[in-house]
Motif scaffolding. Structure first.
Motif, PDB file in Angstrom:
ATOM      1  N   HIS A  89       0.825  -1.207   0.000  1.00 44.54           N
ATOM      2  CA  HIS A  89       0.000   0.000   0.000  1.00 44.54           C
ATOM      3  C   HIS A  89       0.864   1.265   0.000  1.00 44.54           C
ATOM      4  O   HIS A  89       0.533   2.253  -0.652  1.00 44.54           O
ATOM      5  N   VAL A  90       1.963   1.220   0.731  1.00 41.70           N
ATOM      6  CA  VAL A  90       2.889   2.353   0.718  1.00 41.70           C
ATOM      7  C   VAL A  90       3.434   2.569  -0.691  1.00 41.70           C
ATOM      8  O   VAL A  90       3.490   3.694  -1.199  1.00 41.70           O
ATOM      9  N   ALA A  91       3.817   1.481  -1.359  1.00 45.73           N
ATOM     10  CA  ALA A  91       4.358   1.596  -2.714  1.00 45.73           C
ATOM     11  C   ALA A  91       3.308   2.116  -3.689  1.00 45.73           C
ATOM     12  O   ALA A  91       3.622   2.901  -4.592  1.00 45.73           O
ATOM     13  N   LEU A  92       2.059   1.704  -3.522  1.00 47.58           N
ATOM     14  CA  LEU A  92       1.005   2.170  -4.415  1.00 47.58           C
ATOM     15  C   LEU A  92       0.759   3.663  -4.232  1.00 47.58           C
ATOM     16  O   LEU A  92       0.639   4.406  -5.212  1.00 47.58           O
ATOM     17  N   LEU A  93       0.684   4.124  -2.990  1.00 49.29           N
ATOM     18  CA  LEU A  93       0.450   5.546  -2.774  1.00 49.29           C
ATOM     19  C   LEU A  93       1.632   6.371  -3.274  1.00 49.29           C
ATOM     20  O   LEU A  93       1.445   7.431  -3.891  1.00 49.29           O
ATOM     21  N   ARG A  94       2.839   5.895  -3.049  1.00 46.90           N
ATOM     22  CA  ARG A  94       3.995   6.636  -3.555  1.00 46.90           C
ATOM     23  C   ARG A  94       3.994   6.694  -5.081  1.00 46.90           C
ATOM     24  O   ARG A  94       4.406   7.698  -5.676  1.00 46.90           O
ATOM     25  N   LEU A  95       3.519   5.639  -5.724  1.00 47.57           N
ATOM     26  CA  LEU A  95       3.395   5.660  -7.185  1.00 47.57           C
ATOM     27  C   LEU A  95       2.367   6.697  -7.621  1.00 47.57           C
ATOM     28  O   LEU A  95       2.601   7.463  -8.565  1.00 47.57           O
ATOM     29  N   LYS A  96       1.231   6.743  -6.946  1.00 46.92           N
ATOM     30  CA  LYS A  96       0.198   7.716  -7.293  1.00 46.92           C
ATOM     31  C   LYS A  96       0.697   9.147  -7.104  1.00 46.92           C
ATOM     32  O   LYS A  96       0.423  10.035  -7.925  1.00 46.92           O
ATOM     33  N   LEU A  97       1.424   9.383  -6.022  1.00 49.21           N
ATOM     34  CA  LEU A  97       1.950  10.724  -5.767  1.00 49.21           C
ATOM     35  C   LEU A  97       2.970  11.123  -6.832  1.00 49.21           C
ATOM     36  O   LEU A  97       2.951  12.253  -7.332  1.00 49.21           O
ATOM     37  N   ALA A  98       3.859  10.195  -7.174  1.00 51.64           N
ATOM     38  CA  ALA A  98       4.836  10.492  -8.226  1.00 51.64           C
ATOM     39  C   ALA A  98       4.142  10.743  -9.552  1.00 51.64           C
ATOM     40  O   ALA A  98       4.550  11.637 -10.321  1.00 51.64           O
ATOM     41  N   ALA A  99       3.089   9.990  -9.830  1.00 52.56           N
ATOM     42  CA  ALA A  99       2.355  10.181 -11.082  1.00 52.56           C
ATOM     43  C   ALA A  99       1.700  11.556 -11.134  1.00 52.56           C
ATOM     44  O   ALA A  99       1.727  12.231 -12.173  1.00 52.56           O
ATOM     45  N   ALA A 100       1.118  11.982 -10.033  1.00 50.98           N
ATOM     46  CA  ALA A 100       0.499  13.312 -10.004  1.00 50.98           C
ATOM     47  C   ALA A 100       1.527  14.412 -10.253  1.00 50.98           C
ATOM     48  O   ALA A 100       1.245  15.415 -10.912  1.00 50.98           O
ATOM     49  N   ARG A 101       2.727  14.223  -9.742  1.00 49.58           N
ATOM     50  CA  ARG A 101       3.758  15.250  -9.860  1.00 49.58           C
ATOM     51  C   ARG A 101       4.476  15.228 -11.204  1.00 49.58           C
ATOM     52  O   ARG A 101       4.840  16.292 -11.728  1.00 49.58           O
TER      53      ARG A 101
END
Length: 406
Positions: A89-101
């Motif tokens: 779940h940590v990896a998924l959220l970090r992926l989403k945050l990187a994608a937004a940026r």
């Protein structure tokens, strides 16, 4: 990883290791080290209305699949600190945050997490995201595992078909079709009346099937929904121990109480994908009108692989305005609850709010959190009832809001 597994064990282990309950709890804890939710099942719109998140406020929350954190960014908070015991779940959220940026535009962002089945998303990952990820997150998404394909390929093959929940929903759909109910028809129903008719004639009778009732009472069957044995007992308590009756009613609310075209939880349950692009057809963070706010706010989110109590313990006093705990307290012992609320009280600013869910209907805190701690908070019954009524996911028995009074 061993420390994370120990914390997961502490959260869910109640029975003796070799007892039936103890074995089930250890299976569940093992499951939670992998991806459970590609999309979480708490309605962030209901959360945001209940919490009244204001621009610039500081939030802490459990990350889960990250839809809540990403959606809270639409309210432009000053910071969000998120914690989760699941490395996936940590990896998924970090992926989403990187994608937004770092993805070039909303179309590319939506392709990855809205459509979530575009081959172009893998190339977008390699070009735009991989260079910006930390070592652990990049290793997670590029791990090949037993299949020989990189884990990031999920975003090209239907992200929401993966994880324990995605697989569980696939099995659920197959069982429903075997019993004569194609859930895709429910998701396509044009009116609430049509939805109710489908539930009454096609879904409700499934719960009268003796084999289905027997399966529904097996604790392991609900692990795919992320419901450990202790929480299942709380669910069943809402109907004098009959968990089948509770599941029937929660399914009815999901199927009948909200227009299908506007309830992305129903669309996920029936199709394991979204069937719109804007407004209430997708989580708030995927709405194109919110993309600028999500992109700007993503830099102010910190995600940690630890418990929320530990995260709070590392924060200064009076530094939190809002906290969302999802349903994690259903798993906790009295001692763990006291530790958590002690830290919530220490870090709360005047007027801080805490929102959480419970599998059963009652608020689980009175009598379990010491009164000298809980007495510093006021339960907002009206806001809690409204948030429950508005929660389109329909899986929980209670949504509860507390306000800090010092």
């Amino acid at each position: 990883m061993s420390a994370v597994r120990a914390q997961l064990g502490a959260a869910v282990h109640e029975g003796r290791p070799l007892s039936p309950t103890g074995v089930q709890e250890r299976i569940f804890a093992r499951l939670f080290t992998g991806l459970v939710y590609a999309q979480i099942w708490e309605d962030p719109e209901a959360d945001m209305r209940a919490l009244g998140i204001a621009e610039g406020e500081a939030l802490v929350c459990i990350a889960s699949g990250g839809c809540n954190v990403m959606s809270y960014l639409t309210r432009r908070p000053g910071e969000i600190a998120a914690a989760d015991l699941s490395p996936a779940h940590v990896a998924l959220l970090r992926l989403k945050l990187a994608a937004a940026r770092h993805l070039p535009d909303h179309d590319t962002f939506f392709a990855m997490f809205g459509h979530a089945d575009r081959a172009s998303s893998v190339a977008a990952y390699d070009i735009h995201l991989a260079p910006h990820l930390d070592t652990a997150t990049r290793a997670f998404w590029e791990d090949r595992g037993l299949t020989g394909t990189r884990r990031i390929e999920m975003v090209a093959r239907g992200l929401y078909r993966h994880g324990a929940l995605g697989r569980f929903l696939g099995i659920l759909g197959a069982v429903a079709r075997f019993c004569g109910a194609d859930l895709r028809e429910l998701a396509d129903a044009p009116t609430l009346g049509d939805q109710k008719g489908f539930f009454d004639s096609r879904i409700a009778p499934i719960y009268d099937n003796r084999a289905i009732r027997w399966l529904a009472r097996r604790p392991v069957m609900l692990f795919g929904l992320g419901i450990p044995p202790a929480q299942q007992r709380k669910l069943a308590a809402d109907a004098d121990g009959d968990i089948v009756a509770v599941l029937r009613e929660r399914t009815r609310k999901l199927a009948c109480d909200f227009p299908a075209a506007e309830n992305y939880f129903l669309q996920q349950a029936c199709h394991r994908r979204y069937r719109g692009r804007s407004g209430r057809a997708v989580p708030p963070y995927l709405d194109p009108r919110a993309f600028d706010a999500v992109r700007a706010g993503a830099a102010h989110v910190d995600v940690q692989n630890r418990s929320l109590t530990d995260l709070l313990a590392a924060r200064p006093a009076a530094s939190v305005d809002c906290a969302t705990l999802l349903d994690a307290q259903d798993w906790m012992s009295d001692g763990q609850l006291a530790d958590l609320w002690r830290e919530l009280s220490r870090t709360a600013r005047p007027g801080a709010r805490v929102l959480f869910r419970t599998g059963g209907t009652p608020d689980i805190l009175p009598g379990r959190v010491p009164p000298e701690i809980l007495g510093r908070w006021r339960y907002d019954g009206r806001a809690s009832a409204l948030a429950l009524a508005e929660d389109r996911s329909a899986i929980y028995g209670g949504v509860h809001l507390y306000r800090f009074e010092g």
